[in-house]
Design a protein around this motif. Structure first.
Motif, PDB file in Angstrom:
ATOM      1  N   MET A   1     -19.426   2.803 -66.248  1.00 18.32           N
ATOM      2  CA  MET A   1     -18.474   1.384 -65.768  1.00 18.32           C
ATOM      3  C   MET A   1     -17.453   1.718 -67.005  1.00 18.32           C
ATOM      4  SD  MET A   1     -20.512  -2.347 -67.356  1.00 18.32           S
ATOM      5  CE  MET A   1     -22.239  -2.044 -66.349  1.00 18.32           C
ATOM      6  N   LYS A   2     -16.063   0.993 -65.991  1.00 12.32           N
ATOM      7  CA  LYS A   2     -14.909   0.476 -66.126  1.00 12.32           C
ATOM      8  C   LYS A   2     -15.272  -0.816 -66.657  1.00 12.32           C
ATOM      9  CE  LYS A   2     -12.270   2.836 -64.721  1.00 12.32           C
ATOM     10  NZ  LYS A   2     -10.838   4.014 -63.515  1.00 12.32           N
ATOM     11  N   ILE A   3     -14.218  -0.810 -67.917  1.00 17.70           N
ATOM     12  CA  ILE A   3     -14.671  -2.646 -68.704  1.00 17.70           C
ATOM     13  C   ILE A   3     -13.332  -2.640 -68.905  1.00 17.70           C
ATOM     14  CG2 ILE A   3     -15.201  -4.083 -69.687  1.00 17.70           C
ATOM     15  CD1 ILE A   3     -17.950  -1.983 -70.077  1.00 17.70           C
ATOM     16  N   VAL A   4     -12.494  -4.151 -68.482  1.00 17.72           N
ATOM     17  CA  VAL A   4     -11.080  -4.348 -69.565  1.00 17.72           C
ATOM     18  C   VAL A   4     -12.080  -5.721 -70.869  1.00 17.72           C
ATOM     19  CG1 VAL A   4      -9.055  -5.581 -68.823  1.00 17.72           C
ATOM     20  CG2 VAL A   4     -10.210  -4.050 -67.078  1.00 17.72           C
ATOM     21  N   VAL A   5     -11.062  -5.376 -71.586  1.00 14.54           N
ATOM     22  CA  VAL A   5     -11.613  -6.421 -72.415  1.00 14.54           C
ATOM     23  C   VAL A   5     -10.121  -6.753 -73.173  1.00 14.54           C
ATOM     24  CG1 VAL A   5     -12.647  -7.333 -74.742  1.00 14.54           C
ATOM     25  CG2 VAL A   5     -13.529  -5.112 -73.149  1.00 14.54           C
ATOM     26  N   ASP A   6     -10.359  -8.273 -73.172  1.00  8.64           N
ATOM     27  CA  ASP A   6      -8.599  -8.817 -74.192  1.00  8.64           C
ATOM     28  C   ASP A   6      -9.212  -9.447 -74.683  1.00  8.64           C
ATOM     29  OD1 ASP A   6      -6.362 -10.783 -74.418  1.00  8.64           O
ATOM     30  OD2 ASP A   6      -6.415 -11.244 -72.383  1.00  8.64           O
ATOM     31  N   SER A   7      -9.320  -9.344 -76.110  1.00 11.97           N
ATOM     32  CA  SER A   7      -9.229  -9.797 -77.804  1.00 11.97           C
ATOM     33  C   SER A   7      -8.529 -11.372 -77.692  1.00 11.97           C
ATOM     34  CB  SER A   7      -9.348  -9.194 -78.578  1.00 11.97           C
ATOM     35  OG  SER A   7      -8.027  -8.975 -79.246  1.00 11.97           O
ATOM     36  N   ALA A   8      -7.328 -11.382 -76.919  1.00 16.22           N
ATOM     37  CA  ALA A   8      -6.361 -12.293 -77.492  1.00 16.22           C
ATOM     38  C   ALA A   8      -5.820 -12.604 -78.457  1.00 16.22           C
ATOM     39  CB  ALA A   8      -6.285 -13.589 -77.097  1.00 16.22           C
ATOM     40  N   ASN A   9      -5.276 -10.905 -79.251  1.00 17.72           N
ATOM     41  CA  ASN A   9      -5.155 -10.862 -80.309  1.00 17.72           C
ATOM     42  C   ASN A   9      -6.196 -11.590 -81.326  1.00 17.72           C
ATOM     43  OD1 ASN A   9      -2.298 -11.156 -78.256  1.00 17.72           O
ATOM     44  ND2 ASN A   9      -2.332  -9.583 -79.495  1.00 17.72           N
ATOM     45  N   GLY A  10      -7.084 -11.181 -81.458  1.00 21.79           N
ATOM     46  CA  GLY A  10      -8.012 -12.917 -82.064  1.00 21.79           C
ATOM     47  C   GLY A  10      -8.939 -11.628 -82.543  1.00 21.79           C
ATOM     48  N   MET A  11     -10.127 -12.039 -83.267  1.00 21.65           N
ATOM     49  CA  MET A  11     -11.108 -11.993 -83.495  1.00 21.65           C
ATOM     50  C   MET A  11     -12.478 -10.850 -83.235  1.00 21.65           C
ATOM     51  SD  MET A  11      -9.769 -12.066 -86.969  1.00 21.65           S
ATOM     52  CE  MET A  11     -11.798 -11.571 -87.343  1.00 21.65           C
ATOM     53  N   GLY A  12     -11.663 -10.999 -81.827  1.00 22.03           N
ATOM     54  CA  GLY A  12     -13.064 -10.991 -81.548  1.00 22.03           C
ATOM     55  C   GLY A  12     -13.061  -8.629 -80.372  1.00 22.03           C
ATOM     56  N   ALA A  13     -11.798  -8.993 -81.271  1.00 20.02           N
ATOM     57  CA  ALA A  13     -11.292  -6.959 -80.728  1.00 20.02           C
ATOM     58  C   ALA A  13     -12.319  -6.661 -82.134  1.00 20.02           C
ATOM     59  CB  ALA A  13     -10.281  -7.252 -81.151  1.00 20.02           C
ATOM     60  N   GLN A  14     -12.861  -6.673 -83.431  1.00 28.70           N
ATOM     61  CA  GLN A  14     -13.391  -5.900 -84.324  1.00 28.70           C
ATOM     62  C   GLN A  14     -14.509  -6.272 -83.662  1.00 28.70           C
ATOM     63  OE1 GLN A  14     -13.182  -8.737 -87.946  1.00 28.70           O
ATOM     64  NE2 GLN A  14     -15.185  -8.103 -89.060  1.00 28.70           N
ATOM     65  N   TYR A  15     -16.097  -7.358 -83.294  1.00 26.41           N
ATOM     66  CA  TYR A  15     -16.770  -6.697 -82.551  1.00 26.41           C
ATOM     67  C   TYR A  15     -16.957  -5.632 -81.480  1.00 26.41           C
ATOM     68  CZ  TYR A  15     -16.899 -11.166 -80.238  1.00 26.41           C
ATOM     69  OH  TYR A  15     -16.840 -12.037 -79.372  1.00 26.41           O
ATOM     70  N   PHE A  16     -15.875  -6.059 -81.074  1.00 28.76           N
ATOM     71  CA  PHE A  16     -16.332  -5.217 -79.729  1.00 28.76           C
ATOM     72  C   PHE A  16     -15.319  -3.489 -79.618  1.00 28.76           C
ATOM     73  CE2 PHE A  16     -14.755  -8.785 -76.824  1.00 28.76           C
ATOM     74  CZ  PHE A  16     -15.802  -8.766 -75.839  1.00 28.76           C
ATOM     75  N   ASP A  17     -14.938  -3.494 -80.779  1.00 30.14           N
ATOM     76  CA  ASP A  17     -15.023  -1.718 -81.500  1.00 30.14           C
ATOM     77  C   ASP A  17     -15.784  -1.416 -81.934  1.00 30.14           C
ATOM     78  OD1 ASP A  17     -12.090  -1.703 -80.569  1.00 30.14           O
ATOM     79  OD2 ASP A  17     -11.674  -2.100 -82.194  1.00 30.14           O
ATOM     80  N   GLU A  18     -17.468  -2.079 -82.313  1.00 30.33           N
ATOM     81  CA  GLU A  18     -18.599  -1.999 -83.017  1.00 30.33           C
ATOM     82  C   GLU A  18     -19.116  -1.608 -81.287  1.00 30.33           C
ATOM     83  OE1 GLU A  18     -18.863  -0.431 -86.311  1.00 30.33           O
ATOM     84  OE2 GLU A  18     -16.462  -0.432 -86.086  1.00 30.33           O
ATOM     85  N   LEU A  19     -18.723  -2.328 -80.752  1.00 28.06           N
ATOM     86  CA  LEU A  19     -19.629  -2.369 -79.889  1.00 28.06           C
ATOM     87  C   LEU A  19     -20.212  -1.497 -78.841  1.00 28.06           C
ATOM     88  CD1 LEU A  19     -22.562  -3.851 -77.395  1.00 28.06           C
ATOM     89  CD2 LEU A  19     -20.383  -4.530 -76.769  1.00 28.06           C
ATOM     90  N   PHE A  20     -18.768  -0.758 -78.673  1.00 29.40           N
ATOM     91  CA  PHE A  20     -18.096  -0.212 -77.599  1.00 29.40           C
ATOM     92  C   PHE A  20     -18.442   1.440 -78.175  1.00 29.40           C
ATOM     93  CE2 PHE A  20     -15.802  -3.494 -75.432  1.00 29.40           C
ATOM     94  CZ  PHE A  20     -17.063  -3.288 -74.348  1.00 29.40           C
ATOM     95  N   LYS A  21     -18.786   1.408 -79.668  1.00 33.56           N
ATOM     96  CA  LYS A  21     -19.057   2.524 -80.161  1.00 33.56           C
ATOM     97  C   LYS A  21     -20.790   3.036 -79.499  1.00 33.56           C
ATOM     98  CE  LYS A  21     -16.623   2.569 -84.472  1.00 33.56           C
ATOM     99  NZ  LYS A  21     -16.631   2.101 -85.980  1.00 33.56           N
ATOM    100  N   LEU A  22     -21.061   1.991 -78.890  1.00 40.27           N
ATOM    101  CA  LEU A  22     -22.653   2.424 -78.673  1.00 40.27           C
ATOM    102  C   LEU A  22     -22.769   1.805 -76.868  1.00 40.27           C
ATOM    103  CD1 LEU A  22     -23.980  -0.174 -81.323  1.00 40.27           C
ATOM    104  CD2 LEU A  22     -24.031   2.576 -81.941  1.00 40.27           C
TER     105      LEU A  22
END
Length: 280
Positions: A1-22
């Motif tokens: 699956m190809k996904i684009v994620v925009d965290s808007a320079n905010g805190m979402g990047a933190q949990y997305f990095d962990e999610l996409f390890k899985l």
């Protein structure tokens, strides 16, 4: 699956990095560095202009979907494969149906702002719809009171009755939507497009000193509609329905209107806007 994620320079990047390890996915990250000045765009996906970049990127790279969050990462929004924002009311209904598969017949809470598709989808899935006042603390309070398993706010907050309490679950939302797209084996656009049954005005704000007086005037003008006073006024007709509520901190009224088609939405929206502006 190809996904684009925009965290808007905010805190979402933190949990997305962990999610996409899985998750086995090809992920394009946008605006990933923490920066409280939000240099690329305001961290509020509820405003259309703040999703322009991710909507364009999804189409550019041919992604299956996009995900974007607000500054503190508790609100979450999705972009389909055609670069269209999935409206929160549709997303809320889809999540409700997913939850109801595991909790049949359960109560689902959602705020009173128009988003009739949510109610439709809860009922279609055999759930019990429960309308709440606007505000995440109020929705969570009602969820606890009614033992609801899921709740959603029109602004992009989604709540679950976790074993540890009732609170926002953006990672759970992302996981469930990715699973649902995979399970169905079709494009996200093919899932959501049939659910876009109604046309929404978006939230329109007015500066009004006598907020209660204006709401009373509207109830008189639209006295033949079905009136609810749960949070401001909600007036319902067969082909359109609207909510007007006052700000708790400012001299402002907020209008949200929905209808069965664009022509009806625009004509009724313009009619109500004219009444409010005339008396403001």
């Amino acid at each position: 699956m190809k996904i684009v994620v925009d965290s808007a320079n905010g805190m979402g990047a933190q949990y997305f990095d962990e999610l996409f390890k899985l998750v086995d996915a090809d992920v394009t990250r946008m605006f990933w560095e923490y920066d409280g000045s939000f240099p690329n765009h305001e961290a509020d996906p509820f405003k259309e202009e703040n999703t322009e970049a991710i909507r364009a990127k999804v189409v550019e790279v041919g992604a299956d979907l996009g995900i974007t969050t607000d500054g503190d990462g508790d609100r979450i929004f999705f972009i389909d494969d055609k670069g269209h924002l999935v409206t929160p009311a549709v997303l809320r209904g889809l999540l409700a149906q997913i939850v109801l598969r595991d909790h049949p017949g359960s109560t689902i809470c959602y705020d009173i702002r128009p988003g009739k598709i949510t109610r439709d989808m809860i009922v279609e899935a055999g759930g019990i719809p429960s309308v709440t006042r606007v505000g995440h603390s109020l929705i969570k309070e009602q969820m606890r009171k009614e033992q609801a398993v899921f709740g959603g706010e029109s602004s992009g907050h989604f709540f679950y009755a976790f074993p540890t309490g009732v609170y926002e679950g953006p990672v759970t939302v992302a996981t469930q939507i990715l699973q649902e797209v995979t399970r169905r084996g079709i494009r996200l656009s093919e899932i959501v497009e049939p659910l876009e049954r109604y046309v929404h005005s978006g939230e329109i704000n007015f500066t009004v000193e006598d907020k209660d007086g204006m709401m009373h005037k509207l109830t008189q003008i639209f006295s033949d509609g079905e009136l609810t006073t749960l949070d401001g006024i909600t007036i319902t007709y067969p082909d359109f329905w609207f909510n007007v509520r006052g700000s708790n901190t400012e001299s402002k009224l907020r209008l949200n209107l929905e209808a069965i088609d664009r022509k009806t939405m625009e004509s009724r929206r313009d009619e109500i806007v004219a009444v409010i502006k005339e008396g403001a």
